[in-house]
Design a protein around this motif. Structure first.
Motif, PDB file in Angstrom:
ATOM      1  N   PRO A 374      21.261  83.823  32.614  1.00 47.00           N
ATOM      2  CA  PRO A 374      20.447  83.484  31.443  1.00 47.00           C
ATOM      3  C   PRO A 374      21.155  82.454  30.572  1.00 47.00           C
ATOM      4  O   PRO A 374      22.365  82.524  30.367  1.00 47.00           O
ATOM      5  N   VAL A 375      20.419  81.478  30.082  1.00 48.41           N
ATOM      6  CA  VAL A 375      20.959  80.413  29.241  1.00 48.41           C
ATOM      7  C   VAL A 375      20.311  80.506  27.861  1.00 48.41           C
ATOM      8  O   VAL A 375      19.083  80.530  27.752  1.00 48.41           O
ATOM      9  N   ILE A 376      21.135  80.561  26.822  1.00 42.61           N
ATOM     10  CA  ILE A 376      20.620  80.646  25.456  1.00 42.61           C
ATOM     11  C   ILE A 376      21.374  79.671  24.558  1.00 42.61           C
ATOM     12  O   ILE A 376      22.552  79.390  24.765  1.00 42.61           O
ATOM     13  N   ALA A 377      20.682  79.127  23.566  1.00 45.09           N
ATOM     14  CA  ALA A 377      21.283  78.244  22.565  1.00 45.09           C
ATOM     15  C   ALA A 377      20.390  78.266  21.337  1.00 45.09           C
ATOM     16  O   ALA A 377      19.204  78.615  21.422  1.00 45.09           O
ATOM     17  N   THR A 378      20.945  77.898  20.196  1.00 47.48           N
ATOM     18  CA  THR A 378      20.179  77.895  18.951  1.00 47.48           C
ATOM     19  C   THR A 378      20.425  76.598  18.202  1.00 47.48           C
ATOM     20  O   THR A 378      21.583  76.219  17.969  1.00 47.48           O
ATOM     21  N   ALA A 379      19.351  75.918  17.832  1.00 50.94           N
ATOM     22  CA  ALA A 379      19.439  74.707  17.019  1.00 50.94           C
ATOM     23  C   ALA A 379      19.339  75.092  15.548  1.00 50.94           C
ATOM     24  O   ALA A 379      18.462  75.864  15.158  1.00 50.94           O
ATOM     25  N   VAL A 380      20.249  74.574  14.728  1.00 54.90           N
ATOM     26  CA  VAL A 380      20.272  74.895  13.313  1.00 54.90           C
ATOM     27  C   VAL A 380      20.148  73.612  12.492  1.00 54.90           C
ATOM     28  O   VAL A 380      20.411  72.512  12.978  1.00 54.90           O
TER      29      VAL A 380
END
Length: 618
Positions: A374-380
């Motif tokens: 699983p690949v996860i990232a968050t743009a802030v």
């Protein structure tokens, strides 16, 4: 009552702490191909166990106790394990103790020689064992289990065998500190282990009654199985005979785990998979700003694969690109293996085009076996605060410009000093995008004593240049940019690391690493971290230089350090300043005064709504 005690003990015995030098240390994937074996030891632990790597480059056993262990012991609990390995930097001063050598020069009033002493270095049979022993005793006192590992070999070959000094035995060439000063020692017989650090680490383990892992012999066997040329090609980072690439670091970590399991140490909690595995098992890219591209490294490994020769396919869902060289990016890859063995590094790249969370999947297939990552990232987005910018031009002095509710931490030096700011030869070749010419000056810095020592392969913890910033009281800083220019002048052998830290360098993040920098060729160092500096904390940036070989007069040159972000009120979450609108930029210019529609890469002149101007580097 007994049941409660057993449950508490089990819940605590979940961490393995690793203490060591650059051969074990963590490295930033985006800054270098070098890897430390401590980065991968956790791959061989069962679920529920965590490996915490405290190792740092350039540390000897004294630094291991005084620095690394002082950080680690805050987190060590009863039931934990602590792996301890030092030796590479204990060999500084050819087997003499650095502090004793400095004291000798001070006793004869030779201040120049005293200042030039590398304080690292211990004597194998005395101070080396003493510092290791102090760590062992304090680990035991906390109810944890110490494990002494002898240092991994350097890949110094003589024919098909690792040489004596590659195995950390200085018996062929060493020095002794006498009442008359340093003297060359007499060559010792092959079976005389007086100057053998690996031997004395084993002796200490026996004396203390603790487990010993002979990584010196294990890595000698590993290197010799490849031979000189292939060992350097497949296991090392291309920068000498000491530091590993991913394959080498992974194999050494596996070898340590194998030897521990064979001795019954954590036997039920160590796994040595023979089929296909991938690490990390989850692609957590963390937080970044909208529009940024993030890259993460993965390692495929398999031992005893069937069939003996074959291929593995790697595919990614929409929004993820894959590569084996960080140059050619595709939606899918195929990697091959032979002799039932696969150790392969690949990279995944995610572009954060939208605000919020990104989710995707990488799928790995070999025959009928499938692994999904699983690949996860968050743009802030940074908003709601007052802009903060600290800028050190470093053209004629170390003064700085500061805007916003923060305090700049002035430039300081450890084991270094400013030689001058002039650029008499006007040979500096700036990157074309800067628009700078060769007349632009940099701060030129020299090592104390002016002479760079021979045989340095990593930074010295007692030699660095530092700046920093901290928020005003009641505020916290959201940092989104740290950048500077760094160059070597006078020769092509200058090397350096650049780090930042928010805990006074108990831990650190690598921004930049470069060895053998081309002379007079400034390198642009830039990172855009998602980083919060809380009220009471400070952000420190350090440059650690060393030179490739003995030299005099070579300088590390610096300019244009920028630390940028916004400050927010810790109680309201918004700026304390009532003039926030006046701090907004309304016009952008190049250095020669030409107006431009927005900020561009390099140096910008920005006019604010309140009529002031400032310089900003992107």
């Amino acid at each position: 009552m007994t049941l409660v005690v057993m449950l508490c003990t089990a819940s605590y015995a979940k961490k393995v702490h690793t203490l060591g030098d650059s051969t074990m240390a963590p490295y930033d994937e985006s800054s270098t191909v070098t890897r430390g074996w401590g980065m991968y030891f956790g791959n061989f632990l069962t679920n529920g166990w965590t490996s915490i790597n405290y190792a740092k480059g350039g540390r000897d056993s004294r630094g291991g106790y005084n620095e690394l262990w002082q950080t680690a012991k805050k987190n060590v609990e009863a039931g934990d394990y602590v792996i301890i390995t030092f030796g590479h930097n204990d060999e500084k001063n050819s087997g003499m103790d650095g502090y004793a050598l400095k004291a000798y020069y001070e006793s004869i009033d030779d201040a120049t020689a005293a200042a030039a002493v590398d304080l690292r270095g211990t004597v194998p049979s005395t101070t080396y064992k003493e510092w290791l022993g102090k760590i062992v005793d304090e680990v035991k006192a906390l109810g944890a289990t110490p494990i002494i590992c002898s240092p991994v070999c350097r890949s110094y070959f003589s024919g098909s065998k690792i040489k004596r000094n590659g195995r950390h035995d200085l018996g062929d060439s060493y020095k002794v500190l006498t009442e008359q000063g340093p003297k060359d020692g007499t060559k010792l017989a092959a079976d005389d282990h007086t100057m053998d650090y690996a031997y004395h680490s084993e002796q200490l383990a026996q004396e203390k009654g603790v487990s010993f892992i002979d990584l010196t012999t294990a890595t000698a066997t590993l290197y010799e199985s490849y031979g000189d040329a292939k060992c350097h090609e497949y296991l090392f980072d291309g920068q000498g005979s000491t530091h590993f690439n991913t394959t080498g670091a992974l194999l050494v970590a596996r070898e340590c785990a194998r030897l521990m399991k064979a001795q019954g140490i954590m036997a039920d909690d160590i796994i040595l998979p023979t089929d296909l595995t991938v690490a990390p098992a989850t692609g957590d890219f963390g937080e970044a700003y909208k529009g940024q591209t993030l890259t993460k490294e993965f390692t495929l490994n398999g031992f005893g694969l069937s069939p003996e020769e074959g291929s593995v396919s790697i595919t990614a869902s929409e929004g993820i690109k894959l590569s084996t060289d960080k140059t050619d990016w595709q939606q899918s890859l195929t990697v091959t293996y032979t002799a039932s063995t696969l150790v392969k590094t690949f990279y995944a790249q995610v572009m954060l085009a939208e605000n919020g969370d990104f989710n995707g999947t990488i799928t790995i297939t070999q025959g009928d076996k499938t692994i999904e990552i699983p690949v996860i990232a968050t743009a802030v987005v940074l908003e709601g605060g007052a802009e903060v910018n600290a800028y050190w031009r470093l053209e004629k002095d170390d003064t700085y410009e500061l805007t916003g509710p923060a305090t700049a931490i002035a430039q300081s030096f450890q084991g270094m000093y400013v030689q001058r700011y002039s650029n008499p030869n006007a040979k500096t070749e700036w990157p074309e995008w800067t628009g700078y010419d060769a007349s632009r000056k940099m701060q030129r810095n020299l090592i104390a004593g002016d002479a760079w020592p021979a045989d340095e392969i990593d930074d010295n913890p007692d030699r660095y240049i530092q700046w920093g910033i901290k928020p005003s009281a009641g505020m916290e800083l959201k940092i989104d940019l740290i950048s500077l220019f760094v160059a070597g002048c006078g020769g092509n052998g200058m090397c350096c690391h650049v780090y930042y830290s928010t805990d006074n360098f108990e831990t650190r993040t690598t921004i930049f690493e470069m060895k053998k920098m081309p002379a007079n060729n400034p390198q642009f160092v830039e990172t855009k971290p998602v980083l919060t500096v809380k009220d009471g904390q400070k952000l420190l940036v350090r440059v650690y230089p060393w030179y490739n070989g003995a030299a005099t007069g070579k300088t590390i040159c610096l300019s244009d350090l920028t630390i940028h972000g916004i400050a927010v009120d810790t109680t309201t979450g918004i700026s304390q300043l009532s003039t926030a609108n006046s701090q907004q930029p309304i016009a952008f210019f190049t250095l020669d005064g030409r107006e431009q529609p927005s900020l561009r890469r390099g140096m910008n002149i920005v006019r604010m709504a309140n009529g002031t101007t400032k310089k900003i580097i992107l």
